[in-house]
Design a protein around this motif. Structure first.
Motif, PDB file in Angstrom:
ATOM      1  N   ARG A   1       0.801  -1.283   0.089  1.00 60.28           N
ATOM      2  CA  ARG A   1       0.152  -0.073   0.049  1.00 60.28           C
ATOM      3  C   ARG A   1       0.960   1.140  -0.016  1.00 60.28           C
ATOM      4  O   ARG A   1       1.732   1.401   0.907  1.00 60.28           O
TER       5      ARG A   1
ATOM      6  N   SER B   1      -2.968   7.765  -2.010  1.00 59.97           N
ATOM      7  CA  SER B   1      -3.877   7.286  -3.326  1.00 59.97           C
ATOM      8  C   SER B   1      -4.259   8.503  -3.990  1.00 59.97           C
ATOM      9  O   SER B   1      -4.789   9.412  -3.451  1.00 59.97           O
TER      10      SER B   1
ATOM     11  N   ASN C   1      -3.824  -0.090  -2.718  1.00 58.29           N
ATOM     12  CA  ASN C   1      -4.092   1.211  -3.588  1.00 58.29           C
ATOM     13  C   ASN C   1      -3.268   1.299  -4.816  1.00 58.29           C
ATOM     14  O   ASN C   1      -2.341   0.344  -5.217  1.00 58.29           O
ATOM     15  N   GLU C   2      -3.476   2.490  -5.743  1.00 52.28           N
ATOM     16  CA  GLU C   2      -2.643   2.577  -6.938  1.00 52.28           C
ATOM     17  C   GLU C   2      -2.621   1.492  -7.603  1.00 52.28           C
ATOM     18  O   GLU C   2      -1.639   1.079  -8.344  1.00 52.28           O
TER      19      GLU C   2
ATOM     20  N   ASP D   1      -8.054   2.531  -5.399  1.00 55.63           N
ATOM     21  CA  ASP D   1      -7.740   2.377  -4.010  1.00 55.63           C
ATOM     22  C   ASP D   1      -8.637   1.209  -3.443  1.00 55.63           C
ATOM     23  O   ASP D   1     -10.187   1.839  -3.392  1.00 55.63           O
TER      24      ASP D   1
ATOM     25  N   ARG E   1     -10.616   2.809  -0.566  1.00 57.26           N
ATOM     26  CA  ARG E   1     -11.644   4.099  -0.660  1.00 57.26           C
ATOM     27  C   ARG E   1     -12.613   3.671  -1.823  1.00 57.26           C
ATOM     28  O   ARG E   1     -13.554   4.186  -1.582  1.00 57.26           O
TER      29      ARG E   1
END
Ligand SMILES: [Zn+2]
Length: 562
Positions: free
Chosen positions: A243, A247, A350-351, A367, A370
């Motif tokens: 991670r 983000s 994420n990403e 993400d 999210r």
């Protein structure tokens, strides 16, 4: 046994349909001959090997309290219908055309039927019942000689208990017996946890043998700590996708004609681990998106366990209707009425980049925390060679393997279907708890050859060899050689040593030596004119090639000691 009077049809050429060493050598050494696809006649030499294997199995099964049965191969089909296995086996089950009978591929139903009718009280349990008997399976593509045949010999055992602790105990007894059987048969094997497949039940283990050429199963092994598992259940320490601290805002990318993860990785110049691959399945009518990391492959057996049932793929049209895109452009953002399951490697990541549900577009900076509601993270991937062992951190290897035996905790599946119960102390009905334990007899012979052969032929272990000694009279026209070798033959046979005697006249020494190496008895006792003049004979150990010249009268001691 005298070769001059024996039936042992050897072959110089490798039969064209024999792909793996055991099949080639069982044919070349005259152990068996095909009758039809997947059906073999065992000839005298081959049958001697099977008998030795069966004796070892019998001794070890009797040692754990097993009682030997001989059940009919013809079974009334209604017993198989009671347990739903006519349907479960499908085309694999041979059905008789003019009678409601089947040719049994295994015997859980019959054992359960006998137990139901004749065992009434918990006091009569536990029981271990076994048999060594012919089984039938209508293999669609018989191959690899006896490894995948339509008729074969199996030792099948069944344990009957009335408590789960009892089942554990019976299962453990079989596990130990199996280790002894395979060790005595000279096999280098390993044991893996496996899924129970069509047998049903709560636990199972397979006994496997590594074989690059003959293997039909895949297993993951750690040479360092001994971890081994069937590929269907194997786990590894594949690292999580890291991670990143930030983000970024999601962004749509134009990715014309990009269909695969590899193409996408090259086009965007990002590592494949940042690319989340989307697979869509119909799970009990609900569209389900499976997110996998980069080039990882989905393990369908693991997914099936996570879902607790069957799933199916959608057609291309269905996929497009559900997502608005074709397979290469599907992703988790903006889907309606989907459940999303992701592989553990992606947990909290994420990403990520994934399909935009619009052909030729992808979305970057996803993400999972999210942007998406993931209903479950689970280990869904197929382990690959070089990944690290979860127990010791060393590299894992994926191997091809042949299944030698399989043991199952069946539980009450069969007793429930067939109403097989016993009364406990309080007079309450309890279902009989079963275990089932199988070993392929011809398989052991084939596997032994897979592990013990060279370019010249088979190298039998003492325990399985059709004969211990291959006595060769090098020049069977020579009077001295005839007398000496006959005398040795009589002496060894009277001492109950198993000898095959190449007493053929008019066969060249080279030919006899070639046959001896091909048939592969552990010791070759060579009586030739030249050595005999000094009162000597020669003994060759087939496995090592080591040769010893010794006086004729010492030959027996050498062999007896061996
Ligand atoms: Zn390890």
């Amino acid at each position: 046994m005298r070769l001059s009077q024996s039936f042992f049809p050897t072959l110089k050429e490798i039969p064209s349909d024999a792909q793996i060493p055991s099949h080639q050598l069982m044919m070349r050494a005259g152990l068996m001959r095909p009758l039809a696809a997947g059906i073999y006649s065992f000839l005298p030499l081959g049958f001697r090997v099977l008998q030795k294997i069966m004796n070892i199995i019998r001794e070890e099964m009797n040692a754990i309290g097993g009682q030997e049965f001989h059940l009919p191969a013809l079974n009334p089909i209604e017993l198989w219908e009671e347990t739903g296995r006519v349907k479960a086996f499908g085309d694999i089950l041979f059905q008789i055309k003019n009678r409601p009978l089947v040719l049994a591929p295994t015997h859980e139903e019959i054992i359960c039927h006998i137990a139901k009718n004749h065992i009434k009280s918990y006091k009569e349990l536990p029981q271990i019942w076994y048999q060594i008997q012919t089984k039938f399976r209508n293999e669609p593509r018989p191959r690899s000689g006896v490894l995948r045949g339509r008729q074969f010999t199996m030792k099948d055992a069944y344990s009957l208990d009335y408590t789960w602790e009892g089942l554990d105990k019976s299962y453990a007894l079989h596990e130990e017996a199996y280790k002894k059987i395979f060790t005595r048969c000279g096999l280098k094997f390993f044991i893996v946890g496996a899924s129970s497949g069509a047998m049903g039940g709560s636990g199972s283990q397979e006994f496997l043998l590594e074989s690059a050429e003959g293997g039909e199963d895949s297993a993951v092994v750690c040479d360092n700590c001994g971890y081994a598992a069937n590929l269907e259940v194997a786990v590894s320490n594949a690292p999580r996708v890291e991670r990143l601290p930030e983000s970024k805002k999601r962004e749509q990318l134009f990715t014309p004609n990009i269909k695969t993860i590899k193409q996408l990785s090259e086009f965007l110049r990002v590592e494949t681990t940042r690319l989340a691959k989307s697979l869509v399945y119909n799970v009990a009518g609900k569209p389900t998106l499976i997110l996998m990391c980069g080039t990882d492959q989905l393990n369908e057996a693991k997914l099936m366990r996570e879902l607790g049932g069957e799933f199916r793929a959608y057609s291309d049209e269905e996929l497009f209707d559900l997502t608005g895109a074709d397979a290469g452009s599907i992703g988790p953002i903006g889907l309606k009425n989907f459940q999303i399951i992701a592989d553990k490697r992606l947990e909290q990541s994420n990403e990520l980049i994934s399909g935009a549900n619009k052909n030729d577009f992808h979305i970057a900076h996803i993400d999972l925390e999210r942007d998406i509601s993931v209903s479950k993270y689970a280990d869904l991937r197929i382990v690959e060679t070089g990944e690290l062992c979860t127990h010791c951190g060393k590299e894992l290897r994926i191997i091809n393997a042949i299944e030698l035996g399989h043991i199952f905790k069946l539980g009450t599946k069969y007793a429930d279907a067939m109403h097989a119960t016993v009364l406990n102390e309080e007079g309450k009905e309890l279902p009989i708890i079963m275990g089932s334990y199988g070993i392929g007899v011809e398989r052991i012979a084939a596997c032994h050859i897979e592990q013990n052969h060279d370019v010249n032929g088979i190298i039998w272990d003492k325990a399985l060899a059709p004969f211990l000694v291959h006595l060769i009279s090098v020049n069977a026209e020579n009077e001295n050689v005839i007398v000496a070798s006959n005398k040795l033959y009589e002496q060894l046979t009277s001492e109950k040593i198993e000898v095959i005697f190449d007493d053929r006249v008019g066969v060249s020494p080279g030919f006899k030596f070639k046959d001896a190496d091909l048939l592969g008895m552990p010791l070759q006792l060579i009586v030739g004119d030249r050595n005999l003049k000094q009162g000597n004979v020669e003994i060759k150990i087939r496995k090592t090639g080591e040769r010893t010249i010794l006086p004729v009268e010492k030959a027996y001691d050498f062999i007896a000691k061996f």
